[in-house]
Design an enzyme around this catalytic site. Structure first.
Site, PDB file in Angstrom:
ATOM      1  N   LYS A  67      67.218  30.983  49.451  1.00  0.00           N
ATOM      2  CA  LYS A  67      66.933  32.353  49.860  1.00  0.00           C
ATOM      3  C   LYS A  67      65.686  32.366  50.741  1.00  0.00           C
ATOM      4  CE  LYS A  67      66.270  36.911  47.639  1.00  0.00           C
ATOM      5  NZ  LYS A  67      66.101  37.575  46.314  1.00  0.00           N
ATOM      6  N   SER A 125      69.269  41.142  45.477  1.00  0.00           N
ATOM      7  CA  SER A 125      68.765  40.864  46.815  1.00  0.00           C
ATOM      8  C   SER A 125      69.083  39.459  47.309  1.00  0.00           C
ATOM      9  CB  SER A 125      67.246  41.065  46.847  1.00  0.00           C
ATOM     10  OG  SER A 125      66.591  40.149  45.979  1.00  0.00           O
ATOM     11  N   SER A 138      68.902  40.654  40.928  1.00  0.00           N
ATOM     12  CA  SER A 138      69.070  40.066  42.254  1.00  0.00           C
ATOM     13  C   SER A 138      69.711  38.689  42.273  1.00  0.00           C
ATOM     14  CB  SER A 138      67.724  40.003  42.980  1.00  0.00           C
ATOM     15  OG  SER A 138      67.314  41.298  43.340  1.00  0.00           O
TER      16      SER A 138
END
Length: 550
Positions: A135, A210, A234
């Site tokens: 990420k 996320s 997330s």
């Protein structure tokens, strides 16, 4: 010529530069990937028309199996890395999940690992040659790290995040960085850098957030093991939306040093880092590798708990494992859509047939109050850091940024005394919830009030944020898909509140057709190993494939 500071450029030009750079990294892939002019609703069938049989075989392998082959030289690290680079580049064209590929560095790393194996006759570590996706806000030395904010586009860390150093020491190959939303506080992934990351199985739906870039990439098998972060769902939202596995560990078990985000240092609701994987074995491999490296030596705030390898499941005198599983059918605030209820019912019926397993209903305890507590503690500065990071570049607010920061009535700037009182409420609620467990081993519940949501509609966090507030480990596993033939609208249902009505009105089975439906397995605090063992045992006993979607 030195680059201009961000405040002399438009946000649009900064975004365009980021997109051009991403596309340039994908253009380095050999052999080149074709352009795709027409994208179907379910993008996954395109994979088999472009990738070679060997690339498909490698990228659809279990990460533990890949490590086994890499460690003995059956597969080379270069061969595996190139296959994942091509599939990740293709994934970008299908679902918009990549911020950049790292082909040059990844192949150099893979070449080094192959040479090491030949020279030394043994792998460098437990992840030898395994490609791992990252990420974007997890810092990589020398690469920009914007955390979804246009104003942060020129931030470049001088060192790797701690977790990456541990994974590299174990033999991992870092080859791709993935998308994240503006603010990092969405249950979808949309930013002004790259737009919306969509769901591989239904492009009208969200990949989650996320860590939605990770979820979509792993879901489409452009990665078999990736790193996400979670402060309200997330990791679990993207894992669920994309039909893969994801673990929200107990806080302070895995290294957190080296993340780019606002509100660093707040301790009321602690974010965690964790794995998203195509398999449960991948989740286990990730956790075991990191904790066995004793990361608390470098990062002393971490808990010095070794990874437990002994069985943690209770047994009868004859050796039969016994599990008491409590099911949350509905959290009392927002009722799940029919596909989620069907998944729960299917799993519950199978569990009841297994000797040694007892299934009961769990009565949710004030989950609406839990949201009041956690949403009051998310932004103790009134959201000022988040708002400043958005507004300082002139970039527009994304819809879900507005929802969580300006439409959330609990976002207020707290005095020190108010912060203490809300922390007392958090701890009091944790104690009250802990007293409800009794002899229950595992809670089974929805991951969200529906399958993967429509874009810009993921407004209810309660099924995931509940466990962040309590700091319970929670593991997501896929079960089925939305089937319009059986998942009809619950026509006689009368919504109980405004949130419930909003969620109810979103659902028609045709909109969500083909979307993965996943469930969440929750344990007591620090029961990370037990949750993984329990789900592994349950998978074996109930004979469910936990559907492999690709």
């Amino acid at each position: 010529m030195l680059p201009q500071p961000w405040n002399t450029r438009s946000w649009e030009s900064i975004a365009k530069k980021a997109q051009d750079y991403r596309d340039a990294t994908i253009a380095l892939i050999e052999p080149p990937l074709p352009d795709i002019e027409v994208l179907p609703l379910d993008s996954t069938p395109i994979l088999k028309t472009i990738l070679t049989p060997k690339e498909l075989s490698i990228t659809e392998s279990d990460p533990a199996n890949l490590v086994s082959q890499l460690s003995c030289g059956t597969l080379s690290a270069v061969q595996v890395t190139k296959a994942f680079l091509r599939r990740a580049g293709l994934a970008q064209k299908l679902v918009n999940c990549v911020t950049e590929l790292l082909p040059t560095a990844a192949i150099e790393r893979a070449t080094f690992l192959d040479d090491y194996l030949k020279t030394n006759g043994k792998p460098i570590g437990p992840l030898h040659g395994l490609p791992i996706s990252v990420k974007e806000h997890i810092e990589i030395e020398g690469l920009s790290c914007n955390a979804g904010f246009i104003a942060w586009n020129d931030r470049v860390p001088k060192a790797n995040a701690h977790i990456l150093d541990v994974l590299l020491a174990a033999g991992a190959v870092l080859y791709v960085r993935t998308t994240q939303p503006q603010t990092l506080m969405h249950l979808e992934t949309s930013s002004n850098y790259y737009g919306v990351t969509v769901n591989p199985f239904n492009r009208n739906l969200s990949s989650g957030g996320s860590s939605g870039g990770e979820g979509a990439l792993v879901g489409i098998r452009g990665s078999c093991l990736g790193i996400g972060t979670d402060i309200g769902g997330s990791i679990r939202s993207p894992a669920a939306n994309n039909g893969v596995y994801g673990l929200r560990p107990t806080s302070y078990r895995l290294p957190m040093e080296g993340l780019s985000a606002t509100m660093l240092g707040q301790e009321q609701i602690v974010p965690v880092i964790g794995p998203i994987s195509t398999s449960l074995e991948g989740v286990k491999l990730f956790m075991k590798t990191l904790i066995n490296a004793k990361p608390w030596i470098r990062e002393p705030s971490l808990l010095p708990f070794p990874w437990r390898t002994e069985s943690l499941l209770p047994t009868d005198p004859d050796g039969t494992k016994t599990l008491k599983i409590a099911i949350i059918w509905d959290d009392g605030v927002v009722r799940p859509h029919p596909p989620v209820t069907r998944a729960l019912r299917t799993v519950a019926e199978k569990l009841k047939a297994v000797p040694g397993i007892t299934v009961i209903d769990w009565e949710p305890y004030q989950h609406d109050y839990a949201w009041t507590i956690i949403s009051s503690l998310y932004f103790c500065d009134g959201g000022s850091e988040e708002k400043a990071a958005i507004s300082s570049s002139g970039e527009p607010w994304r819809p879900l940024s507005k929802f969580i920061l300006t439409e959330n009535q609990n976002v207020k700037k707290l005095s020190v005394t108010e912060l203490w009182r809300w922390t007392e409420k958090r701890d009091g609620y944790r104690k009250e919830y802990a007293n409800k467990w009794g002899d229950v081993d595992v809670i089974l519940c929805p991951v969200g009030p529906g399958a993967a949501p429509l874009i810009d509609t993921a407004r209810y966090w309660g099924y995931t944020s509940q466990w962040n507030l309590l700091d319970y480990p929670a593991l997501v596993a896929p079960v089925t898909r939305v089937d319009p033939a059986v998942d009809g609208v619950e026509t006689k249902y009368v919504p109980r509140n405004e949130k419930d009505a909003y969620n109810y009105d979103l659902y028609t089975p045709e909109k969500y057709a083909g979307a993965p439906v996943s469930l969440q397995w929750v344990g007591r605090r620090y029961d990370d190993e037990k949750i993984i063992e329990a789900v592994d045992y349950i998978k074996e006993k109930i004979g469910m494939p936990f559907a492999e979607f690709v």
